[in-house]
Design a protein around this motif. Sequence first.
Motif, PDB file in Angstrom:
ATOM      1  N   GLY A 206     -17.067   2.264  -1.566  1.00 55.19           N
ATOM      2  CA  GLY A 206     -17.008   1.364  -0.177  1.00 55.19           C
ATOM      3  C   GLY A 206     -16.008   0.989  -0.517  1.00 55.19           C
ATOM      4  O   GLY A 206     -15.968   0.049   0.719  1.00 55.19           O
ATOM      5  N   ALA A 207     -14.984   1.435  -1.378  1.00 61.99           N
ATOM      6  CA  ALA A 207     -13.645   0.661  -0.964  1.00 61.99           C
ATOM      7  C   ALA A 207     -13.232   1.123   0.342  1.00 61.99           C
ATOM      8  O   ALA A 207     -13.251   2.350   1.092  1.00 61.99           O
ATOM      9  CB  ALA A 207     -12.689   1.181  -2.264  1.00 61.99           C
ATOM     10  N   ALA A 208     -12.673   0.036   0.971  1.00 59.32           N
ATOM     11  CA  ALA A 208     -11.747   0.727   2.294  1.00 59.32           C
ATOM     12  C   ALA A 208     -10.812   0.940   2.066  1.00 59.32           C
ATOM     13  O   ALA A 208      -9.493  -0.346   2.211  1.00 59.32           O
ATOM     14  CB  ALA A 208     -12.534  -1.567   3.298  1.00 59.32           C
ATOM     15  N   ILE A 209      -9.715   1.782   2.054  1.00 55.64           N
ATOM     16  CA  ILE A 209      -8.681   2.228   2.438  1.00 55.64           C
ATOM     17  C   ILE A 209      -8.298   1.919   4.151  1.00 55.64           C
ATOM     18  O   ILE A 209      -6.278   1.808   3.637  1.00 55.64           O
ATOM     19  CB  ILE A 209      -8.681   3.444   1.813  1.00 55.64           C
ATOM     20  CG1 ILE A 209      -7.282   3.873   1.223  1.00 55.64           C
ATOM     21  CG2 ILE A 209      -9.263   4.393   2.370  1.00 55.64           C
ATOM     22  CD1 ILE A 209      -6.550   2.718   0.293  1.00 55.64           C
ATOM     23  N   ASN A 210      -8.731   2.747   4.919  1.00 58.34           N
ATOM     24  CA  ASN A 210      -8.415   1.874   5.873  1.00 58.34           C
ATOM     25  C   ASN A 210      -9.044   1.289   7.682  1.00 58.34           C
ATOM     26  O   ASN A 210     -10.284   1.330   8.093  1.00 58.34           O
ATOM     27  CB  ASN A 210      -8.550   3.590   6.679  1.00 58.34           C
ATOM     28  CG  ASN A 210      -7.600   4.085   7.393  1.00 58.34           C
ATOM     29  OD1 ASN A 210      -7.123   3.555   8.397  1.00 58.34           O
ATOM     30  ND2 ASN A 210      -8.047   5.138   8.738  1.00 58.34           N
ATOM     31  N   PRO A 211      -9.023   0.486   6.927  1.00 53.85           N
ATOM     32  CA  PRO A 211      -9.404  -0.819   7.500  1.00 53.85           C
ATOM     33  C   PRO A 211      -9.554  -0.674   8.891  1.00 53.85           C
ATOM     34  O   PRO A 211     -11.235  -1.271   9.772  1.00 53.85           O
ATOM     35  CB  PRO A 211      -9.476  -2.356   7.478  1.00 53.85           C
ATOM     36  CG  PRO A 211      -7.962  -2.323   6.266  1.00 53.85           C
ATOM     37  CD  PRO A 211      -8.264  -0.738   6.121  1.00 53.85           C
ATOM     38  N   ASP A 212      -8.814  -0.330   9.569  1.00 48.19           N
ATOM     39  CA  ASP A 212      -8.834  -0.575  11.392  1.00 48.19           C
ATOM     40  C   ASP A 212      -9.564   1.043  11.996  1.00 48.19           C
ATOM     41  O   ASP A 212      -9.318   1.653  12.979  1.00 48.19           O
ATOM     42  CB  ASP A 212      -7.684  -0.557  11.698  1.00 48.19           C
ATOM     43  CG  ASP A 212      -6.850  -2.492  11.312  1.00 48.19           C
ATOM     44  OD1 ASP A 212      -8.327  -3.272  11.388  1.00 48.19           O
ATOM     45  OD2 ASP A 212      -6.100  -2.720  11.051  1.00 48.19           O
ATOM     46  N   GLY A 213      -9.780   2.540  10.540  1.00 45.74           N
ATOM     47  CA  GLY A 213      -9.844   3.267  11.073  1.00 45.74           C
ATOM     48  C   GLY A 213     -11.231   3.754  11.821  1.00 45.74           C
ATOM     49  O   GLY A 213     -12.166   2.430  12.049  1.00 45.74           O
ATOM     50  N   GLU A 221      -5.217   8.405  10.010  1.00 47.46           N
ATOM     51  CA  GLU A 221      -4.359   7.426   9.751  1.00 47.46           C
ATOM     52  C   GLU A 221      -3.781   7.724   8.547  1.00 47.46           C
ATOM     53  O   GLU A 221      -4.619   8.211   7.929  1.00 47.46           O
ATOM     54  CB  GLU A 221      -4.499   6.688   9.464  1.00 47.46           C
ATOM     55  CG  GLU A 221      -4.864   5.217  10.277  1.00 47.46           C
ATOM     56  CD  GLU A 221      -6.270   5.254  11.508  1.00 47.46           C
ATOM     57  OE1 GLU A 221      -5.781   5.591  12.547  1.00 47.46           O
ATOM     58  OE2 GLU A 221      -7.027   5.613  10.375  1.00 47.46           O
ATOM     59  N   VAL A 222      -2.332   7.748   8.181  1.00 49.78           N
ATOM     60  CA  VAL A 222      -2.025   8.771   6.625  1.00 49.78           C
ATOM     61  C   VAL A 222      -1.833   7.228   6.030  1.00 49.78           C
ATOM     62  O   VAL A 222      -0.642   6.520   6.509  1.00 49.78           O
ATOM     63  CB  VAL A 222      -0.526   9.336   7.095  1.00 49.78           C
ATOM     64  CG1 VAL A 222      -0.026   9.655   5.594  1.00 49.78           C
ATOM     65  CG2 VAL A 222      -0.859  10.553   7.846  1.00 49.78           C
ATOM     66  N   VAL A 223      -2.343   6.826   5.001  1.00 49.45           N
ATOM     67  CA  VAL A 223      -2.257   5.479   4.159  1.00 49.45           C
ATOM     68  C   VAL A 223      -1.861   6.494   2.779  1.00 49.45           C
ATOM     69  O   VAL A 223      -2.178   6.585   2.205  1.00 49.45           O
ATOM     70  CB  VAL A 223      -3.918   5.521   4.057  1.00 49.45           C
ATOM     71  CG1 VAL A 223      -3.033   3.923   3.537  1.00 49.45           C
ATOM     72  CG2 VAL A 223      -4.363   5.162   5.025  1.00 49.45           C
ATOM     73  N   VAL A 224      -0.584   5.306   2.829  1.00 46.38           N
ATOM     74  CA  VAL A 224       0.299   5.672   1.466  1.00 46.38           C
ATOM     75  C   VAL A 224       0.643   4.173   0.939  1.00 46.38           C
ATOM     76  O   VAL A 224       0.733   3.271   0.695  1.00 46.38           O
ATOM     77  CB  VAL A 224       2.066   5.327   2.117  1.00 46.38           C
ATOM     78  CG1 VAL A 224       2.758   5.963   0.564  1.00 46.38           C
ATOM     79  CG2 VAL A 224       2.257   6.793   3.220  1.00 46.38           C
ATOM     80  N   LEU A 225      -0.232   4.459  -0.505  1.00 51.00           N
ATOM     81  CA  LEU A 225      -0.470   3.775  -1.029  1.00 51.00           C
ATOM     82  C   LEU A 225       1.208   3.389  -2.043  1.00 51.00           C
ATOM     83  O   LEU A 225       1.471   4.003  -3.060  1.00 51.00           O
ATOM     84  CB  LEU A 225      -1.646   3.680  -2.435  1.00 51.00           C
ATOM     85  CG  LEU A 225      -1.677   2.823  -3.465  1.00 51.00           C
ATOM     86  CD1 LEU A 225      -2.115   1.355  -2.869  1.00 51.00           C
ATOM     87  CD2 LEU A 225      -2.912   3.317  -4.045  1.00 51.00           C
ATOM     88  N   ARG A 226       1.737   2.397  -2.081  1.00 54.47           N
ATOM     89  CA  ARG A 226       2.780   2.420  -2.450  1.00 54.47           C
ATOM     90  C   ARG A 226       3.044   1.760  -4.281  1.00 54.47           C
ATOM     91  O   ARG A 226       3.797   2.013  -4.942  1.00 54.47           O
ATOM     92  CB  ARG A 226       4.484   1.816  -1.730  1.00 54.47           C
ATOM     93  CG  ARG A 226       3.808   2.420  -0.218  1.00 54.47           C
ATOM     94  CD  ARG A 226       5.564   2.110   0.427  1.00 54.47           C
ATOM     95  NE  ARG A 226       6.315   2.272   0.153  1.00 54.47           N
ATOM     96  CZ  ARG A 226       7.270   1.314   1.014  1.00 54.47           C
ATOM     97  NH1 ARG A 226       7.333   1.257   2.352  1.00 54.47           N
ATOM     98  NH2 ARG A 226       8.556   2.254   0.602  1.00 54.47           N
TER      99      ARG A 226
END
Length: 300
Positions: A206-213, A221-226
């Motif tokens: 249920g975790a939303a890593i890409n809210p606008d996907g 999307e390429v999502v970079v957790l910095r």
Amino acid sequence: MSASPALRFLFAVNPASGSTEKTDWEKTIRAFFEGLPHTAELLTLTGKNDEQALREKVETLRPHRLVAVGGDGTVKLVAEQALAAGLPLAILPAGSANGMARELDLPLAPQQALEVAVHGEEKAVDVLYLNGQDLCLHLSDIGLNAQLVRYAQHQNWRGMLGYARAACWSLLHKRLLQVHIEADGQQVERAALMVVLANARLYGTGAAINPDGDVADGHFEVVVLRRLRGWELLKMFWRFRPFDPAVVETFSTTAVQLEIRRPVDFQVDGEYRGKTTHVEASIRPAALRVLVSAPKPAAA
């Protein structure tokens, strides 16, 4: 009004999916189809030669629809055959992780899920192919989460408690990776805890890593957790809030290449793929037809 044509359904059932409280899927499916003009055939997956067994069943039965009964791994297996045969896919969520079902807002209750499988509407969604041939329906990543998947599978930990235990271990063993990202002509270097290739918004937890996907917009999307920051992590469960780009950076693209300095853990739709230093991904827009809930009629 003419009657609906009779359809042949092939259900691929993974009996190992889910928690200890399991649905008797054969009984449930048989009961649902009583009185319907359609026919239902069940194939029980065993974990050995499932791909070949499903392909042969499709060739023999020639169904009109394929139905995945299980979690994300089962959905991916059946989706591959649906794509190869040009068939629509329905999903009965039965796993400990049901990311694609959550993404499509599919019901979790068996009777309601069967209603969608039989009476729902088709929706064309995008798919990703990684390194030329590995199908990804919703989320793949390198780094922190893939490390979690590796450990959870190694320990045979299932369900939300299992993921939580693996997450604690993974956070204790986190390390930065150095990655070169090339996407649609843009090239950047980043130090990150993980990089996600996101065709969708949600993990199975249920975790939303890409809210606008959006699984049907022709991009991913390429999502970079910095870095880790408590408030930003909470946003993943307090949907759908934009992230601070200094913490979580997002690139929208149709193709990407990742070059990692040292081998890192890599997972595709919840399945561990080992360690890698190179990942390529490209999108195939509207490649897969999936059954979803029919929209409710507008109020008069």
